[in-house]
Design an enzyme around this catalytic site. Structure first.
Site, PDB file in Angstrom:
ATOM      1  N   TYR A  43     -59.140  12.746  79.612  1.00 38.42           N
ATOM      2  CA  TYR A  43     -57.914  12.718  80.190  1.00 38.42           C
ATOM      3  C   TYR A  43     -57.218  13.728  80.829  1.00 38.42           C
ATOM      4  O   TYR A  43     -56.603  13.787  81.966  1.00 38.42           O
ATOM      5  CB  TYR A  43     -56.865  11.857  79.181  1.00 38.42           C
ATOM      6  N   GLU A  44     -57.196  14.864  80.156  1.00 41.76           N
ATOM      7  CA  GLU A  44     -56.742  16.217  80.808  1.00 41.76           C
ATOM      8  C   GLU A  44     -57.466  16.279  82.150  1.00 41.76           C
ATOM      9  O   GLU A  44     -56.572  16.825  83.017  1.00 41.76           O
ATOM     10  CB  GLU A  44     -56.739  17.305  79.791  1.00 41.76           C
ATOM     11  N   ASP A  57     -51.843   6.660  74.966  1.00 44.61           N
ATOM     12  CA  ASP A  57     -51.358   5.744  75.961  1.00 44.61           C
ATOM     13  C   ASP A  57     -49.878   5.922  76.370  1.00 44.61           C
ATOM     14  O   ASP A  57     -49.155   5.684  75.385  1.00 44.61           O
ATOM     15  CB  ASP A  57     -51.812   4.333  75.413  1.00 44.61           C
ATOM     16  N   THR A  59     -59.942  17.727  77.064  1.00 45.58           N
ATOM     17  CA  THR A  59     -60.332  16.338  76.963  1.00 45.58           C
ATOM     18  C   THR A  59     -60.591  15.635  78.256  1.00 45.58           C
ATOM     19  O   THR A  59     -60.019  16.267  79.290  1.00 45.58           O
ATOM     20  CB  THR A  59     -59.148  15.504  75.949  1.00 45.58           C
ATOM     21  N   GLU A  99     -60.267   6.034  66.454  1.00 48.06           N
ATOM     22  CA  GLU A  99     -60.274   5.263  67.567  1.00 48.06           C
ATOM     23  C   GLU A  99     -60.599   3.962  67.788  1.00 48.06           C
ATOM     24  O   GLU A  99     -61.321   3.640  66.745  1.00 48.06           O
ATOM     25  CB  GLU A  99     -61.491   6.237  68.677  1.00 48.06           C
ATOM     26  N   ASP A 154     -56.671   1.139  63.933  1.00 47.27           N
ATOM     27  CA  ASP A 154     -55.415   1.648  64.273  1.00 47.27           C
ATOM     28  C   ASP A 154     -55.320   2.820  63.244  1.00 47.27           C
ATOM     29  O   ASP A 154     -55.237   2.770  62.043  1.00 47.27           O
ATOM     30  CB  ASP A 154     -54.370   0.447  64.118  1.00 47.27           C
ATOM     31  N   LYS A 158     -43.770   1.354  80.815  1.00 46.31           N
ATOM     32  CA  LYS A 158     -42.725   0.363  81.058  1.00 46.31           C
ATOM     33  C   LYS A 158     -41.838   0.398  79.719  1.00 46.31           C
ATOM     34  O   LYS A 158     -42.431   0.483  78.701  1.00 46.31           O
ATOM     35  CB  LYS A 158     -43.250  -1.005  81.373  1.00 46.31           C
TER      36      LYS A 158
HETATM   37  C1  LIG Z   1     -55.378   7.752  76.956  1.00 43.16           C
HETATM   38  S1  LIG Z   1     -56.527   7.584  75.939  1.00 43.16           S
HETATM   39  C2  LIG Z   1     -56.830   9.608  75.682  1.00 43.16           C
HETATM   40  C3  LIG Z   1     -58.018   9.827  74.965  1.00 43.16           C
HETATM   41  C4  LIG Z   1     -58.589  11.144  74.500  1.00 43.16           C
HETATM   42  N1  LIG Z   1     -57.569  11.771  73.616  1.00 43.16           N
HETATM   43  C5  LIG Z   1     -58.646  12.248  75.691  1.00 43.16           C
HETATM   44  O1  LIG Z   1     -57.678  12.825  75.811  1.00 43.16           O
HETATM   45  O2  LIG Z   1     -59.399  12.170  76.415  1.00 43.16           O
HETATM   46  C6  LIG Z   1     -55.913   7.383  74.495  1.00 43.16           C
HETATM   47  C7  LIG Z   1     -56.842   6.915  73.631  1.00 43.16           C
HETATM   48  O3  LIG Z   1     -56.077   6.407  72.257  1.00 43.16           O
HETATM   49  C8  LIG Z   1     -56.484   5.367  71.640  1.00 43.16           C
HETATM   50  N2  LIG Z   1     -55.585   4.520  70.506  1.00 43.16           N
HETATM   51  C9  LIG Z   1     -54.261   4.210  71.205  1.00 43.16           C
HETATM   52  N3  LIG Z   1     -53.681   3.969  70.118  1.00 43.16           N
HETATM   53  C10 LIG Z   1     -54.394   3.915  68.966  1.00 43.16           C
HETATM   54  C11 LIG Z   1     -54.306   3.766  67.632  1.00 43.16           C
HETATM   55  N4  LIG Z   1     -53.142   3.377  67.183  1.00 43.16           N
HETATM   56  N5  LIG Z   1     -55.198   4.127  66.823  1.00 43.16           N
HETATM   57  C12 LIG Z   1     -56.423   4.776  67.012  1.00 43.16           C
HETATM   58  N6  LIG Z   1     -56.583   4.936  68.649  1.00 43.16           N
HETATM   59  C13 LIG Z   1     -55.686   4.561  69.555  1.00 43.16           C
HETATM   60  C14 LIG Z   1     -57.027   4.454  72.812  1.00 43.16           C
HETATM   61  O4  LIG Z   1     -58.052   3.426  72.549  1.00 43.16           O
HETATM   62  C15 LIG Z   1     -57.589   5.036  73.797  1.00 43.16           C
HETATM   63  O5  LIG Z   1     -58.826   5.650  73.693  1.00 43.16           O
END
Ligand SMILES: C[S@@+](CC[C@H](N)C(=O)[O-])C[C@H]1O[C@@H](n2cnc3c(N)ncnc32)[C@H](O)[C@@H]1O
Length: 256
Positions: A237-238, A165, A235, A105, A143, A169
């Protein structure tokens, strides 16, 4: 973070990407977009980041032998991309004591959220530096793609991508984690037969995943489930998606 929900709609059709479309697609960028933090950290969060996180941080010097980064012996190695608040990662760790999980994360408030569940806020001075932490959990606070590129072939038994994410777009498509240019890298680190779980509630991302997966042969792709399968912890987000009336899809892919 970075989850812009506006403008969701089928910007890509459900037909597989043609070869020329695949070639036109921009490759994923090297750097991450979006803010790694939404608000300043509290003193407790600063202690978690400075004292607890280093005790769990995956050691990049051990990327070639990732199992060696765990102080306990593990039967399988799993990795979660974008753990958000950490509910799913911690539930998996609790349910599978023989598995080593590397949870990735970039979002600081999310990392603090996971750490705060592990370290009690009981007023004991220095608790963040001393509280016992699970030996079969490692955190990568950068990352996930950087780490994945550094891991050896076939080292992962399972990969989780829960509600990534969506970048709805079209001009941001190159930022999506599921990307034709990155699939070979994911296939490289997953052993044959390994499972890759993907969940998404975003219609644009769902159509995109269907398109990208239809155009590849590295993973076997059964149709996605419309109800969360057993063994998939919920989760945050779900929960938001369900409360907003969006219908998640749950894919279980197999590395060929
Ligand atoms: C929409 S959130 C979903 C979080 C969690 N998985 C949930 O379902 O509640 C997506 C998460 O992925 C993380 N994220 C996006 N790209 C990433 C990457 N390349 N490496 C690590 N984390 C990443 C973002 O910071 C964000 O917290």
């Amino acid at each position: 973070m970075g989850a812009h929900r506006s403008g969701a709609g089928a910007e890509v059709g459900l037909q597989p990407l043609s070869e020329s479309e695949g070639r036109r697609l921009k490759p994923p960028p090297a750097q991450l977009y979006g803010r790694p933090r939404t608000h300043a950290l509290s003193p407790r969060q600063v202690r978690l980041m400075e004292q607890a996180l280093p005790r769990l941080r995956f050691d990049m010097a051990l990327a070639a032998t990732p199992r060696a980064s765990f102080p306990v012996s593990i039967d399988e190695l799993w990795l979660e991309v974008g753990f958000g608040g950490g509910e799913h990662a911690l539930a998996q760790v609790a349910a599978h004591p023989g598995v080593g999980l590397i949870a990735c994360e970039v979002f600081e408030n999310g990392i603090c959220s996971l750490l705060s569940r592990l370290v009690p806020d009981n007023g004991v001075e220095g608790i963040e530096a001393t509280a016992p932490l699970p030996g079969h959990l490692r955190l990568w606070d950068s990352d996930a793609r950087t780490l994945l590129r550094a891991l050896p072939d076939g080292c992962l038994d399972r990969l989780f991508l829960m509600f990534p994410d969506p970048w709805p777009k079209a001009r941001h498509a190159k930022r999506r984690f599921v990307h034709p240019a990155f699939l070979p890298e994911l296939a490289r680190v997953l052993r044959p037969g390994a499972e890759w779980r993907i969940a998404s509630d975003d219609p644009t991302y769902q159509a995109w995943v269907a398109d990208v997966l239809a155009a590849q042969a590295l993973f076997g792709v059964p149709p996605p489930a419309t109800e969360r399968p057993e063994g998939w912890p919920p989760t945050r987000y779900e929960a938001k998606a369900l409360a907003a009336g969006r219908g998640p899809l749950y894919w279980t892919l197999r590395k060929r």
